[in-house]
Design a protein around this motif. Structure first.
Motif, mmCIF file in Angstrom:
data_model
loop_
_atom_site.group_PDB
_atom_site.id
_atom_site.type_symbol
_atom_site.label_atom_id
_atom_site.label_comp_id
_atom_site.label_asym_id
_atom_site.label_seq_id
_atom_site.Cartn_x
_atom_site.Cartn_y
_atom_site.Cartn_z
ATOM 1 N N SER A 54 0.785 -1.027 0.142
ATOM 2 C CA SER A 54 0.183 -0.082 -0.185
ATOM 3 C C SER A 54 0.804 1.455 0.184
ATOM 4 C CB SER A 54 -1.295 0.301 1.247
ATOM 5 O OG SER A 54 -0.443 0.371 2.133
ATOM 6 N N TRP A 55 0.785 2.915 -0.587
ATOM 7 C CA TRP A 55 0.784 3.790 -0.408
ATOM 8 C C TRP A 55 1.841 4.074 1.262
ATOM 9 C CZ3 TRP A 55 2.854 7.108 -4.073
ATOM 10 C CH2 TRP A 55 3.702 8.338 -2.837
ATOM 11 N N GLU A 56 0.953 3.780 2.202
ATOM 12 C CA GLU A 56 1.974 3.711 3.119
ATOM 13 C C GLU A 56 3.074 2.572 3.700
ATOM 14 O OE1 GLU A 56 -1.605 2.779 2.807
ATOM 15 O OE2 GLU A 56 -1.998 5.213 3.715
ATOM 16 N N GLU A 57 3.225 1.725 2.565
ATOM 17 C CA GLU A 57 4.191 1.163 3.357
ATOM 18 C C GLU A 57 5.744 1.386 1.758
ATOM 19 O OE1 GLU A 57 2.827 -3.001 4.086
ATOM 20 O OE2 GLU A 57 1.038 -2.448 2.520
ATOM 21 N N ILE A 58 5.213 2.316 1.506
ATOM 22 C CA ILE A 58 6.373 2.466 0.279
ATOM 23 C C ILE A 58 6.915 4.239 1.232
ATOM 24 C CG2 ILE A 58 6.947 3.287 -1.539
ATOM 25 C CD1 ILE A 58 3.626 2.186 -2.890
ATOM 26 N N ALA A 59 7.637 4.439 0.917
ATOM 27 C CA ALA A 59 8.680 5.216 0.906
ATOM 28 C C ALA A 59 8.570 6.347 0.695
ATOM 29 C CB ALA A 59 10.604 5.296 1.254
ATOM 30 N N PRO A 60 8.137 8.000 1.082
ATOM 31 C CA PRO A 60 7.804 8.605 0.582
ATOM 32 C C PRO A 60 8.776 9.624 -0.423
ATOM 33 C CG PRO A 60 7.118 9.425 2.781
ATOM 34 C CD PRO A 60 7.868 7.724 2.760
ATOM 35 N N VAL A 61 10.095 9.417 0.006
ATOM 36 C CA VAL A 61 10.958 9.359 -1.139
ATOM 37 C C VAL A 61 10.832 8.728 -2.351
ATOM 38 C CG1 VAL A 61 12.966 8.387 -0.267
ATOM 39 C CG2 VAL A 61 13.337 10.085 -1.883
ATOM 40 N N MET A 62 10.280 7.184 -2.554
ATOM 41 C CA MET A 62 10.368 6.216 -3.437
ATOM 42 C C MET A 62 9.658 7.616 -5.201
ATOM 43 S SD MET A 62 10.896 3.911 -5.653
ATOM 44 C CE MET A 62 11.111 4.462 -7.480
ATOM 45 N N GLY A 63 8.270 7.738 -3.859
ATOM 46 C CA GLY A 63 7.117 8.172 -4.688
ATOM 47 C C GLY A 63 7.676 9.655 -5.757
ATOM 48 N N ARG A 64 8.136 10.230 -4.760
ATOM 49 C CA ARG A 64 8.877 11.741 -5.234
ATOM 50 C C ARG A 64 9.694 11.513 -6.282
ATOM 51 N NH1 ARG A 64 8.358 12.938 -0.169
ATOM 52 N NH2 ARG A 64 11.022 13.034 0.744
ATOM 53 N N SER A 65 10.879 10.324 -5.925
ATOM 54 C CA SER A 65 11.896 10.024 -7.404
ATOM 55 C C SER A 65 11.097 9.733 -8.824
ATOM 56 C CB SER A 65 12.740 8.820 -6.560
ATOM 57 O OG SER A 65 13.480 9.115 -5.501
ATOM 58 N N ALA A 66 9.638 9.090 -8.782
ATOM 59 C CA ALA A 66 9.619 8.537 -9.335
ATOM 60 C C ALA A 66 9.187 9.691 -10.396
ATOM 61 C CB ALA A 66 8.756 6.917 -9.462
ATOM 62 N N VAL A 67 8.108 10.638 -9.586
ATOM 63 C CA VAL A 67 7.613 11.591 -9.897
ATOM 64 C C VAL A 67 8.633 12.679 -11.130
ATOM 65 C CG1 VAL A 67 5.942 13.535 -10.462
ATOM 66 C CG2 VAL A 67 5.237 11.497 -8.982
ATOM 67 N N ALA A 68 9.586 12.752 -10.430
ATOM 68 C CA ALA A 68 10.580 13.384 -10.660
ATOM 69 C C ALA A 68 11.124 12.718 -12.187
ATOM 70 C CB ALA A 68 11.556 13.367 -9.730
ATOM 71 N N ALA A 69 11.145 11.184 -11.887
ATOM 72 C CA ALA A 69 12.713 10.830 -12.938
ATOM 73 C C ALA A 69 11.733 10.674 -14.106
ATOM 74 C CB ALA A 69 12.961 9.559 -12.398
ATOM 75 N N GLU A 70 10.170 10.425 -14.226
ATOM 76 C CA GLU A 70 9.434 9.913 -15.494
ATOM 77 C C GLU A 70 8.479 10.953 -15.871
ATOM 78 O OE1 GLU A 70 9.202 6.161 -16.570
ATOM 79 O OE2 GLU A 70 11.011 7.451 -15.937
ATOM 80 N N ALA A 167 10.196 -1.558 1.176
ATOM 81 C CA ALA A 167 9.681 -0.354 0.223
ATOM 82 C C ALA A 167 9.311 1.051 1.159
ATOM 83 C CB ALA A 167 8.867 -0.378 -0.487
ATOM 84 N N LYS A 168 9.210 0.390 2.153
ATOM 85 C CA LYS A 168 9.521 1.535 3.541
ATOM 86 C C LYS A 168 10.710 2.265 4.236
ATOM 87 C CE LYS A 168 8.663 -1.164 7.402
ATOM 88 N NZ LYS A 168 7.852 -2.326 8.281
ATOM 89 N N ASP A 169 11.321 1.204 3.909
ATOM 90 C CA ASP A 169 12.442 1.429 4.102
ATOM 91 C C ASP A 169 13.597 1.931 2.942
ATOM 92 O OD1 ASP A 169 12.055 0.954 6.959
ATOM 93 O OD2 ASP A 169 12.151 -1.182 6.713
ATOM 94 N N LEU A 170 13.464 2.133 2.179
ATOM 95 C CA LEU A 170 14.239 2.611 0.912
ATOM 96 C C LEU A 170 14.892 4.561 1.779
ATOM 97 C CD1 LEU A 170 12.179 2.015 -2.109
ATOM 98 C CD2 LEU A 170 14.521 0.716 -1.509
#
Length: 191
Positions: A54-70, A167-170
């Motif tokens: 779930s979204w809560e189990e993904i490090a916030p930095v991963m979402g930001r990184s994916a959006v910035a890259a893609e 994923a939450k610990d990335l």
């Protein structure tokens, strides 16, 4: 004969539209179980790694990184980045201008490969997904269905595969490395 063919064509198109509408609504809160590409890769490779989180189990930095890259303009568009599309057309290149929303539609509802039929269906479905799903849900689904290495689907499987963490610990560096492979997961390695 023409009336009968037209009547059946309308029914088929209506049935397909209804199926996609139900799937879009269902997947707005239920994880998509598998997609056509994953089935093909599983068959080709003899299995795949994937694990939904779930979204809560993904490090916030991963979402930001994916959006910035893609898709740096993700928060500012309704599914299509018209400026990126115009730039790609003007450059005359094969460089894609697909947004995260378009990639989610392709990965969840359609098939890979270049065809006008798929692009047309993607163009119809993307605004519907943008209308029904939140931006957060779009990124959550994207991070769970994207391929991060050959046969490795989703950020949880990728974090485990490449770094041995959840994923939450990335870390920021690990998230950036995972995001960097997204355009070419079979040609690049996060580890």
């Amino acid at each position: 004969l023409w009336r009968v063919v037209t009547k059946w064509a309308v029914r088929v198109v209506g049935g397909i539209a209804a199926l996609y509408a139900v799937l879009i609504l269902l997947f707005s809160f239920v994880p998509p179980p598998i997609n056509l590409y994953q089935i093909g890769e599983s068959w080709r490779l003899g299995g795949i790694e994937k694990d939904w989180v779930s979204w809560e189990e993904i490090a916030p930095v991963m979402g930001r990184s994916a959006v910035a890259a893609e898709d740096a303009n993700f928060c500012n568009h309704w599914g299509f980045d018209m400026a990126a599309i115009r730039e790609a057309i003007e450059a005359g290149s094969n460089r894609g201008a697909s947004t995260i929303s378009q990639q989610v539609v392709k990965n969840v509802f359609l098939w890979h490969g270049r065809s006008w039929v798929r692009k047309a269906m993607e163009a119809v479905l993307t605004p519907v997904v943008e209308l029904v799903w939140s931006k957060q849900r779009i990124v959550e689904v994207y991070l769970n269905v994207a391929e991060f290495d050959e046969g490795v689907f989703g950020v949880q499987a990728a974090a485990q595969h490449h770094f041995g963490v959840d994923a939450k610990d990335l870390s920021a560096v690990q998230a950036a490395r995972l995001a960097a492979v997204l355009p070419d997961p079979k040609g690049r390695s996060a580890s």
